[in-house]
Design a protein around this motif. Sequence first.
Motif, PDB file in Angstrom:
ATOM      1  N   ASN A  42       0.803  -1.215   0.000  1.00 13.39           N
ATOM      2  CA  ASN A  42       0.000   0.000   0.000  1.00 13.39           C
ATOM      3  C   ASN A  42       0.842   1.274   0.000  1.00 13.39           C
ATOM      4  O   ASN A  42       0.294   2.366   0.088  1.00 13.39           O
ATOM      5  N   ARG A  43       2.179   1.131  -0.109  1.00  9.50           N
ATOM      6  CA  ARG A  43       3.052   2.305  -0.153  1.00  9.50           C
ATOM      7  C   ARG A  43       2.969   2.952  -1.533  1.00  9.50           C
ATOM      8  O   ARG A  43       2.747   2.276  -2.534  1.00  9.50           O
ATOM      9  N   PRO A  44       3.178   4.262  -1.601  1.00 13.80           N
ATOM     10  CA  PRO A  44       3.239   4.908  -2.908  1.00 13.80           C
ATOM     11  C   PRO A  44       4.482   4.442  -3.670  1.00 13.80           C
ATOM     12  O   PRO A  44       5.491   4.086  -3.067  1.00 13.80           O
ATOM     13  N   ILE A  45       4.396   4.435  -4.980  1.00 14.98           N
ATOM     14  CA  ILE A  45       5.514   4.036  -5.835  1.00 14.98           C
ATOM     15  C   ILE A  45       6.373   5.263  -6.123  1.00 14.98           C
ATOM     16  O   ILE A  45       5.862   6.311  -6.513  1.00 14.98           O
ATOM     17  N   THR A  46       7.680   5.118  -5.939  1.00 12.38           N
ATOM     18  CA  THR A  46       8.598   6.230  -6.188  1.00 12.38           C
ATOM     19  C   THR A  46       8.860   6.372  -7.689  1.00 12.38           C
ATOM     20  O   THR A  46       8.563   5.474  -8.480  1.00 12.38           O
ATOM     21  N   GLU A  47       9.439   7.489  -8.080  1.00  9.91           N
ATOM     22  CA  GLU A  47       9.792   7.699  -9.487  1.00  9.91           C
ATOM     23  C   GLU A  47      10.796   6.647  -9.954  1.00  9.91           C
ATOM     24  O   GLU A  47      10.721   6.178 -11.091  1.00  9.91           O
ATOM     25  N   ASN A  48      11.745   6.286  -9.091  1.00  7.82           N
ATOM     26  CA  ASN A  48      12.719   5.257  -9.467  1.00  7.82           C
ATOM     27  C   ASN A  48      12.036   3.916  -9.698  1.00  7.82           C
ATOM     28  O   ASN A  48      12.379   3.190 -10.646  1.00  7.82           O
ATOM     29  N   GLU A  49      11.067   3.576  -8.855  1.00  3.12           N
ATOM     30  CA  GLU A  49      10.344   2.321  -9.036  1.00  3.12           C
ATOM     31  C   GLU A  49       9.533   2.349 -10.333  1.00  3.12           C
ATOM     32  O   GLU A  49       9.469   1.338 -11.048  1.00  3.12           O
ATOM     33  N   ARG A  50       8.946   3.487 -10.640  1.00  2.00           N
ATOM     34  CA  ARG A  50       8.220   3.611 -11.918  1.00  2.00           C
ATOM     35  C   ARG A  50       9.153   3.376 -13.103  1.00  2.00           C
ATOM     36  O   ARG A  50       8.789   2.711 -14.074  1.00  2.00           O
ATOM     37  N   TYR A  51      10.370   3.900 -13.004  1.00  2.00           N
ATOM     38  CA  TYR A  51      11.359   3.701 -14.063  1.00  2.00           C
ATOM     39  C   TYR A  51      11.662   2.209 -14.232  1.00  2.00           C
ATOM     40  O   TYR A  51      11.664   1.697 -15.353  1.00  2.00           O
ATOM     41  N   TRP A  52      11.902   1.507 -13.120  1.00  4.48           N
ATOM     42  CA  TRP A  52      12.234   0.086 -13.200  1.00  4.48           C
ATOM     43  C   TRP A  52      11.066  -0.729 -13.750  1.00  4.48           C
ATOM     44  O   TRP A  52      11.270  -1.700 -14.487  1.00  4.48           O
ATOM     45  N   ILE A  53       9.855  -0.340 -13.431  1.00  3.05           N
ATOM     46  CA  ILE A  53       8.689  -1.018 -14.001  1.00  3.05           C
ATOM     47  C   ILE A  53       8.695  -0.852 -15.516  1.00  3.05           C
ATOM     48  O   ILE A  53       8.440  -1.807 -16.262  1.00  3.05           O
ATOM     49  N   GLU A  54       9.014   0.345 -15.990  1.00  5.91           N
ATOM     50  CA  GLU A  54       9.086   0.572 -17.439  1.00  5.91           C
ATOM     51  C   GLU A  54      10.194  -0.258 -18.078  1.00  5.91           C
ATOM     52  O   GLU A  54      10.026  -0.782 -19.180  1.00  5.91           O
ATOM     53  N   VAL A  55      11.329  -0.383 -17.397  1.00  6.36           N
ATOM     54  CA  VAL A  55      12.432  -1.212 -17.915  1.00  6.36           C
ATOM     55  C   VAL A  55      11.975  -2.662 -18.057  1.00  6.36           C
ATOM     56  O   VAL A  55      12.231  -3.310 -19.076  1.00  6.36           O
ATOM     57  N   ILE A  56      11.275  -3.165 -17.047  1.00  7.69           N
ATOM     58  CA  ILE A  56      10.775  -4.542 -17.106  1.00  7.69           C
ATOM     59  C   ILE A  56       9.759  -4.693 -18.234  1.00  7.69           C
ATOM     60  O   ILE A  56       9.770  -5.688 -18.967  1.00  7.69           O
ATOM     61  N   ARG A  57       8.906  -3.702 -18.420  1.00  8.95           N
ATOM     62  CA  ARG A  57       7.937  -3.758 -19.515  1.00  8.95           C
ATOM     63  C   ARG A  57       8.637  -3.785 -20.871  1.00  8.95           C
ATOM     64  O   ARG A  57       8.233  -4.532 -21.769  1.00  8.95           O
ATOM     65  N   LEU A  58       9.672  -2.972 -21.011  1.00  9.96           N
ATOM     66  CA  LEU A  58      10.428  -2.982 -22.263  1.00  9.96           C
ATOM     67  C   LEU A  58      11.105  -4.327 -22.485  1.00  9.96           C
ATOM     68  O   LEU A  58      11.085  -4.872 -23.598  1.00  9.96           O
TER      69      LEU A  58
END
Length: 56
Positions: A17-33
């Motif tokens: 339930n924690r907010p996602i940081t900008e760095n975590e958003r970046y890593w999610i995009e890397v995994i999606r790519l």
Amino acid sequence: MPDLTIASRADLVERMNRPITENERYWIEVIRLASHDGDPAPTLARTQALRQVFRM
């Protein structure tokens, strides 16, 4: 192997339930790519391979 006792489950829910940081958003995009926008299941082999990436 993670501890999945009742206490650790409560901790896991709190972490989820924690907010996602900008760095975590970046890593999610890397995994999606890397997965070509797929939705691969989190298998043991995939989890271990991803953890190897972050080993230093």
